[in-house]
Design an enzyme around this catalytic site. Structure first.
Site, PDB file in Angstrom:
ATOM      1  N   ASP A 114      51.315  32.973  26.153  1.00  0.00           N
ATOM      2  CA  ASP A 114      50.479  31.574  26.139  1.00  0.00           C
ATOM      3  C   ASP A 114      48.941  32.091  25.590  1.00  0.00           C
ATOM      4  O   ASP A 114      47.581  31.983  25.592  1.00  0.00           O
ATOM      5  CB  ASP A 114      49.255  31.992  27.945  1.00  0.00           C
ATOM      6  CG  ASP A 114      48.854  30.989  28.545  1.00  0.00           C
ATOM      7  OD1 ASP A 114      48.854  30.195  28.124  1.00  0.00           O
ATOM      8  OD2 ASP A 114      47.381  31.144  28.535  1.00  0.00           O
TER       9      ASP A 114
ATOM     10  N   LYS B 257      30.989  39.115  27.182  1.00  0.00           N
ATOM     11  CA  LYS B 257      31.821  37.931  27.604  1.00  0.00           C
ATOM     12  C   LYS B 257      30.929  39.259  30.055  1.00  0.00           C
ATOM     13  O   LYS B 257      31.255  39.818  29.958  1.00  0.00           O
ATOM     14  CB  LYS B 257      33.094  38.789  28.099  1.00  0.00           C
ATOM     15  CG  LYS B 257      33.864  38.127  28.611  1.00  0.00           C
ATOM     16  CD  LYS B 257      35.097  36.720  28.127  1.00  0.00           C
ATOM     17  CE  LYS B 257      36.764  37.312  28.271  1.00  0.00           C
ATOM     18  NZ  LYS B 257      37.559  36.703  27.987  1.00  0.00           N
TER      19      LYS B 257
ATOM     20  N   GLY C  36      35.284  30.622  28.819  1.00  0.00           N
ATOM     21  CA  GLY C  36      36.374  30.214  28.646  1.00  0.00           C
ATOM     22  C   GLY C  36      36.780  30.354  30.620  1.00  0.00           C
ATOM     23  O   GLY C  36      36.129  30.268  30.621  1.00  0.00           O
ATOM     24  N   ALA C  37      38.152  30.661  30.231  1.00  0.00           N
ATOM     25  CA  ALA C  37      38.894  30.171  32.062  1.00  0.00           C
ATOM     26  C   ALA C  37      37.783  31.385  32.937  1.00  0.00           C
ATOM     27  O   ALA C  37      37.775  31.002  33.974  1.00  0.00           O
ATOM     28  CB  ALA C  37      40.588  30.884  32.078  1.00  0.00           C
ATOM     29  N   GLN C  38      37.314  32.525  32.167  1.00  0.00           N
ATOM     30  CA  GLN C  38      37.196  33.176  32.920  1.00  0.00           C
ATOM     31  C   GLN C  38      35.273  33.238  33.010  1.00  0.00           C
ATOM     32  O   GLN C  38      34.893  34.342  33.693  1.00  0.00           O
ATOM     33  CB  GLN C  38      37.280  34.946  32.601  1.00  0.00           C
ATOM     34  CG  GLN C  38      38.775  35.276  32.620  1.00  0.00           C
ATOM     35  CD  GLN C  38      39.178  36.376  31.642  1.00  0.00           C
ATOM     36  OE1 GLN C  38      39.598  36.519  30.593  1.00  0.00           O
ATOM     37  NE2 GLN C  38      39.543  37.525  32.583  1.00  0.00           N
TER      38      GLN C  38
END
Ligand code: AMP
Length: 371
Positions: A151, A55, A35-37
């Site tokens: 979002d 994560k 993901g974005a992170q």
């Protein structure tokens, strides 16, 4: 006194170029997604004997945006407890001091797939309406804590094969810049509401637009408004739904209004053309046809450009397509402690964010002393 943290044995595994350093209780690490992170792995927790997702927030201190996002996500995951929001099971850092502090790992419940993977399969009305019901319950719960997501997207919603669903993230911070983020990761904007795209004020039903886009995609099997940027995104919206009324235009900032009013005028298409019968599960019974009509009706109430005319979360939960699923404990679960969103406005240096996150992690470890 020796902190329990130092007692933990960390094991390091390299997965698709990412180093995962986790306590040895976590075994059988395998990549799940990016993901974005950063990267997410599945693992087996030998202590609780359950499968989990871990994560790794990759370089959360590379800049202020990432650091603030990591802090916000961790804070909110600790705060919110609802069956349709992913739960935090553990959190740790392999580094032993603030000076060395680099990485944050969040351990969560493991689900089977994200919604992008489900969209490509054909869903019957029962599954479709149940998935939507659960998204609405999760969103309503976030709203009860004062968190407006803004979002919501299929990649941040995960499901299990038994059709249970959980929302993975908490969306945009109140003061988040919605356009520029210094990351090679491409931000998906297809599901963002007109209020977000056009920089208007917003309220809770901003999230109903995203739910409408997600529902549309589950029915059509493809993204409804695949805009390449905000301008193109807006064009795709008005091509399908029609140019909004003057009343809406009047509420735009003058510069935005000037731009939007000078675009080509579109009439828009009726919903039975946008979502014809053949897009729905191929049932021939009266009930199936009724369900298709109800689904189209719900879509036509969520995909409304003007938020003043768009359905609310409660309205959607009460809609005939959804309401048969409603259970008091799921819809009206006790609200979490309100989220102090002044955090969203706080300005700190990267070093200060780092210290704040480190403190939160230490506090978590003290309160969750699980070997
Ligand atoms: P994120 O970094 O949270 O955006 O997650 C990236 C991707 O990893 C998601 O789109 C999912 O495919 C997968 N993923 C994240 N968390 C989980 C979880 N708890 N269970 C299953 N898959 C997950």
């Amino acid at each position: 006194m020796k902190a329990f943290f130092f007692d933990k044995m960390f094991e390091t595994v390299v997965l698709s170029d990412t180093v995962f350093s986790v306590p040895s209780r976590y075994q059988k690490l395998a990549p799940l997604g990016v993901g974005a992170q950063g990267m997410v792995c599945s693992a087996y927790d030998t202590v609780t004997q359950q499968n989990v997702a871990i994560k790794k927030l990759s370089r959360p201190f590379q800049n202020v945006i990432h650091a603030k996002r990591a802090y916000r996500e961790f804070k909110l995951m600790k705060l919110v407890h609802h069956k349709n929001i992913i739960a935090l099971l553990n959190a740790f850092t392999p580094q032993a001091s603030l000076e060395e502090f680099q990485d944050v790992y969040l351990v969560m419940e493991l689900m089977d797939a994200n919604l992008c993977q489900v969209i490509t399969t054909e869903l019957d009305h029962e599954r479709l309406s149940y998935l939507l019901y659960q998204i609405l319950c999760g969103i309503k719960h976030l709203h009860s804590a004062g968190i407006i997501h803004r979002d919501l997207k299929p990649s941040n919603i995960v499901v299990k094969s038994d059709c249970t669903l959980k929302i993975l993230d908490f969306g945009l911070a109140r003061t988040a810049g919605t356009s520029f983020m210094m990351s090679p990761y491409v931000v998906t904007r297809y599901y963002r509401a007109p209020e977000v795209i056009l920089g208007m004020s917003y309220k809770e039903n901003v999230d109903m637009w995203s739910v409408g886009c997600i529902m549309a995609e589950m029915i059509r099997g493809e993204v409804l408004f695949p805009g390449s940027d905000h301008v193109n995104q807006w064009n795709k919206i008005i091509e399908l739904l029609g140019t909004p009324s003057l009343d809406f235009m009047m509420r735009l900032k003058p510069t935005v209004r000037n731009y939007v009013e000078n675009l080509t005028y579109f009439e828009g298409s009726p919903f039975h053309e946008l979502f014809p019968d053949e897009f729905f599960p191929s049932g021939s019974t009266d009930n199936d046809r009724l369900r298709a009509d109800q689904a189209r009706d719900l879509l036509s109430k969520m995909l409304v450009i003007d938020p003043e005319k768009r359905i609310s979360v409660d309205g959607a939960l009460m809609h005939p397509y959804i309401r048969e699923w409603c259970e008091e404990g799921e819809v009206n679960a006790p609200a979490p402690d309100p989220y102090d969103d002044s955090v969203d406005e706080r300005e700190h240096t990267v070093e200060q964010w780092k210290e704040l996150i480190y403190q939160e992690l230490k506090e978590y470890e003290v309160n969750h002393h699980i070997e």
